[in-house]
Design a protein around this motif. Structure first.
Motif, PDB file in Angstrom:
ATOM      1  N   GLY A 157     -45.619  51.305  18.616  1.00 27.79           N
ATOM      2  CA  GLY A 157     -44.269  50.827  18.909  1.00 27.79           C
ATOM      3  C   GLY A 157     -44.113  49.324  18.768  1.00 27.79           C
ATOM      4  N   ARG A 158     -45.236  48.603  18.592  1.00 24.05           N
ATOM      5  CA  ARG A 158     -45.166  47.148  18.437  1.00 24.05           C
ATOM      6  C   ARG A 158     -44.857  46.775  16.991  1.00 24.05           C
ATOM      7  NH1 ARG A 158     -49.909  47.076  22.086  1.00 24.05           N
ATOM      8  NH2 ARG A 158     -51.234  47.093  20.241  1.00 24.05           N
ATOM      9  N   LEU A 159     -44.045  45.734  16.818  1.00 28.12           N
ATOM     10  CA  LEU A 159     -43.697  45.250  15.485  1.00 28.12           C
ATOM     11  C   LEU A 159     -44.572  44.065  15.117  1.00 28.12           C
ATOM     12  CD1 LEU A 159     -39.784  45.378  15.544  1.00 28.12           C
ATOM     13  CD2 LEU A 159     -41.388  47.141  14.803  1.00 28.12           C
ATOM     14  N   THR A 160     -45.021  44.021  13.876  1.00 27.40           N
ATOM     15  CA  THR A 160     -45.820  42.905  13.363  1.00 27.40           C
ATOM     16  C   THR A 160     -45.066  42.275  12.199  1.00 27.40           C
ATOM     17  OG1 THR A 160     -47.873  44.053  13.947  1.00 27.40           O
ATOM     18  CG2 THR A 160     -48.047  42.207  12.410  1.00 27.40           C
ATOM     19  N   TYR A 161     -44.882  40.957  12.269  1.00 25.44           N
ATOM     20  CA  TYR A 161     -44.184  40.222  11.213  1.00 25.44           C
ATOM     21  C   TYR A 161     -45.240  39.467  10.398  1.00 25.44           C
ATOM     22  CZ  TYR A 161     -40.134  41.270  14.100  1.00 25.44           C
ATOM     23  OH  TYR A 161     -39.170  41.919  14.841  1.00 25.44           O
ATOM     24  N   ILE A 162     -45.405  39.871   9.142  1.00 27.48           N
ATOM     25  CA  ILE A 162     -46.454  39.314   8.288  1.00 27.48           C
ATOM     26  C   ILE A 162     -45.830  38.364   7.275  1.00 27.48           C
ATOM     27  CG2 ILE A 162     -48.329  39.857   6.705  1.00 27.48           C
ATOM     28  CD1 ILE A 162     -48.299  42.700   7.858  1.00 27.48           C
ATOM     29  N   PRO A 163     -46.243  37.089   7.245  1.00 32.73           N
ATOM     30  CA  PRO A 163     -45.726  36.165   6.227  1.00 32.73           C
ATOM     31  C   PRO A 163     -46.052  36.683   4.825  1.00 32.73           C
ATOM     32  CG  PRO A 163     -46.920  34.984   7.944  1.00 32.73           C
ATOM     33  CD  PRO A 163     -47.192  36.443   8.167  1.00 32.73           C
ATOM     34  N   ASN A 164     -45.073  36.646   3.947  1.00 34.09           N
ATOM     35  CA  ASN A 164     -45.268  37.182   2.593  1.00 34.09           C
ATOM     36  C   ASN A 164     -46.337  36.447   1.802  1.00 34.09           C
ATOM     37  OD1 ASN A 164     -43.342  39.180   2.926  1.00 34.09           O
ATOM     38  ND2 ASN A 164     -41.679  37.910   2.145  1.00 34.09           N
ATOM     39  N   ALA A 165     -46.635  35.203   2.180  1.00 36.81           N
ATOM     40  CA  ALA A 165     -47.660  34.437   1.465  1.00 36.81           C
ATOM     41  C   ALA A 165     -49.016  35.140   1.513  1.00 36.81           C
ATOM     42  CB  ALA A 165     -47.771  33.034   2.063  1.00 36.81           C
ATOM     43  N   LYS A 166     -49.261  35.907   2.574  1.00 29.87           N
ATOM     44  CA  LYS A 166     -50.545  36.600   2.698  1.00 29.87           C
ATOM     45  C   LYS A 166     -50.753  37.615   1.587  1.00 29.87           C
ATOM     46  CE  LYS A 166     -51.723  36.236   7.573  1.00 29.87           C
ATOM     47  NZ  LYS A 166     -52.158  36.991   8.781  1.00 29.87           N
ATOM     48  N   PHE A 167     -49.665  38.188   1.085  1.00 30.08           N
ATOM     49  CA  PHE A 167     -49.787  39.234   0.075  1.00 30.08           C
ATOM     50  C   PHE A 167     -50.154  38.677  -1.294  1.00 30.08           C
ATOM     51  CE2 PHE A 167     -46.818  40.961   3.258  1.00 30.08           C
ATOM     52  CZ  PHE A 167     -47.528  42.096   3.622  1.00 30.08           C
ATOM     53  N   LEU A 169     -52.704  36.283  -1.710  1.00 33.64           N
ATOM     54  CA  LEU A 169     -54.138  36.001  -1.745  1.00 33.64           C
ATOM     55  C   LEU A 169     -54.998  37.072  -1.093  1.00 33.64           C
ATOM     56  CD1 LEU A 169     -54.008  32.186  -0.839  1.00 33.64           C
ATOM     57  CD2 LEU A 169     -54.192  33.208  -3.111  1.00 33.64           C
ATOM     58  N   GLN A 170     -54.422  37.866  -0.153  1.00 37.60           N
ATOM     59  CA  GLN A 170     -55.218  38.850   0.573  1.00 37.60           C
ATOM     60  C   GLN A 170     -55.092  40.229  -0.067  1.00 37.60           C
ATOM     61  OE1 GLN A 170     -57.223  37.897   2.975  1.00 37.60           O
ATOM     62  NE2 GLN A 170     -56.449  35.792   2.994  1.00 37.60           N
ATOM     63  N   GLU A 171     -56.149  41.019   0.071  1.00 43.91           N
ATOM     64  CA  GLU A 171     -56.094  42.390  -0.442  1.00 43.91           C
ATOM     65  C   GLU A 171     -55.216  43.255   0.454  1.00 43.91           C
ATOM     66  OE1 GLU A 171     -60.021  44.405   1.677  1.00 43.91           O
ATOM     67  OE2 GLU A 171     -60.076  43.875  -0.454  1.00 43.91           O
ATOM     68  N   VAL A 172     -54.481  44.164  -0.161  1.00 44.29           N
ATOM     69  CA  VAL A 172     -53.584  45.053   0.563  1.00 44.29           C
ATOM     70  C   VAL A 172     -54.027  46.494   0.309  1.00 44.29           C
ATOM     71  CG1 VAL A 172     -51.205  45.803   0.919  1.00 44.29           C
ATOM     72  CG2 VAL A 172     -51.680  43.438   0.253  1.00 44.29           C
ATOM     73  N   ILE A 173     -54.220  47.240   1.383  1.00 43.27           N
ATOM     74  CA  ILE A 173     -54.575  48.660   1.271  1.00 43.27           C
ATOM     75  C   ILE A 173     -53.321  49.481   1.526  1.00 43.27           C
ATOM     76  CG2 ILE A 173     -55.972  50.528   2.218  1.00 43.27           C
ATOM     77  CD1 ILE A 173     -58.055  48.450   3.011  1.00 43.27           C
TER      78      ILE A 173
END
Length: 286
Positions: A157-167, A169-173
């Motif tokens: 139920g918790r929301l996580t706000y991820i900065p788009n810059a991470k996508f 350089l970081q791997e996404v599964i």
């Protein structure tokens, strides 16, 4: 249209660069307030959540376009002044807005390459969850539980706000896009004197009962997925592997299932195995 823009811009010809900057900021602020008021009105309306979200997003884009359109006439007659102004402050602006720019570039990458869409279950670094929204600067996911880096649970139920810059350089599964199935394993540890052959038969029987026609379901989805990505599996059947550990025998059930249904299947399989093991005195859990 161009003549109208030139005519409107003539009213701002005598305004200095700083004044035009203030006017531009005022345009964005006023339209931002207008967008907020409209969003509040939509929230109070008795509409479905899908319709509400679509209207709010569409109106947000509309107000941003309006802000740009209204800003153009303000600066249309600027030439040397605006270049001088940008030259003096470009370095400071670039430094101050570097994170926002990186996030915006991340949004462009997500929108063009589509590594995931709304509704997909993704993991990036320590964040795992289902995508709810993607805007210019961050992506919102609703968190799901995670155990031992493999067992995915249900929503917290918790929301996580991820900065788009991470996508960038970081791997996404992505677990639920073209091929929404994952391979999973359940380990059962037995004492060395246990009847491991009988235990292995029980595990296979229980798994077959719980999984049903999963193999046929996966084959159909695999045929569709293989037209987009080179995903091929020779064997989709569940299997039990046997291995020896320190004073124990380990039976590992490997099976494929929908990425969001693992917990339910694990629950059914484990309970079925325990109930069957209770019937045999020569099968002892470690």
């Amino acid at each position: 249209m161009g003549g109208l823009a030139l005519e409107v811009s003539s009213y701002f010809k005598g305004v200095g660069t700083f004044g035009k900057l203030i006017l531009t900021i005022a345009v964005f602020v006023l339209l931002g307030i207008f967008n907020k008021a409209f969003s509040n009105y939509i929230d109070k309306a008795n509409w479905s959540s899908v319709k509400t979200i679509k209207l709010k997003k569409a109106f947000s884009v509309f107000t941003k376009i309006l802000a740009l359109i209204f800003s153009i006439p303000i600066w249309l007659h600027e030439s040397q002044n605006i270049l001088t102004f940008l030259g003096l402050f470009s370095a400071g602006i670039a430094f101050a807005l570097r994170d926002l720019l990186a996030n915006f570039l991340g949004w462009l990458m997500i929108s063009s390459h589509k590594p995931f869409v709304v509704g997909d279950r993704i993991r990036i670094e320590d964040s795992l969850g289902d995508v709810l929204e993607m805007n210019w600067f961050h992506t919102t996911i609703i968190e799901v539980t995670q155990n031992q880096d493999k067992t995915y649970g249900q929503s917290t139920g918790r929301l996580t706000y991820i900065p788009n810059a991470k996508f960038i350089l970081q791997e996404v599964i992505n677990e639920s896009s073209t091929f929404p199935y994952t391979w999973n394993e359940i380990q059962i540890h037995l004492n060395l004197n246990s009847n491991w052959k009988k235990a292995k038969e029980i595990i296979m029987e229980v798994a077959s009962k719980e999984l049903g026609n999963m193999e046929e379901e996966v084959k159909e989805c695999l045929e569709v997925a293989s037209k987009t990505h080179p995903i091929y599996y020779q064997n989709l059947s569940h299997i039990v592997y046997t291995s020896l550990g320190e004073e124990k025998i380990t039976l590992t059930l490997r099976f494929i299932c929908r990425s969001r249904n693992y917990r339910n299947l694990e629950h059914g399989i484990i309970e079925g195995i325990l109930e069957e093991f209770e019937k045999y005195e020569d099968i002892e859990l470690k």
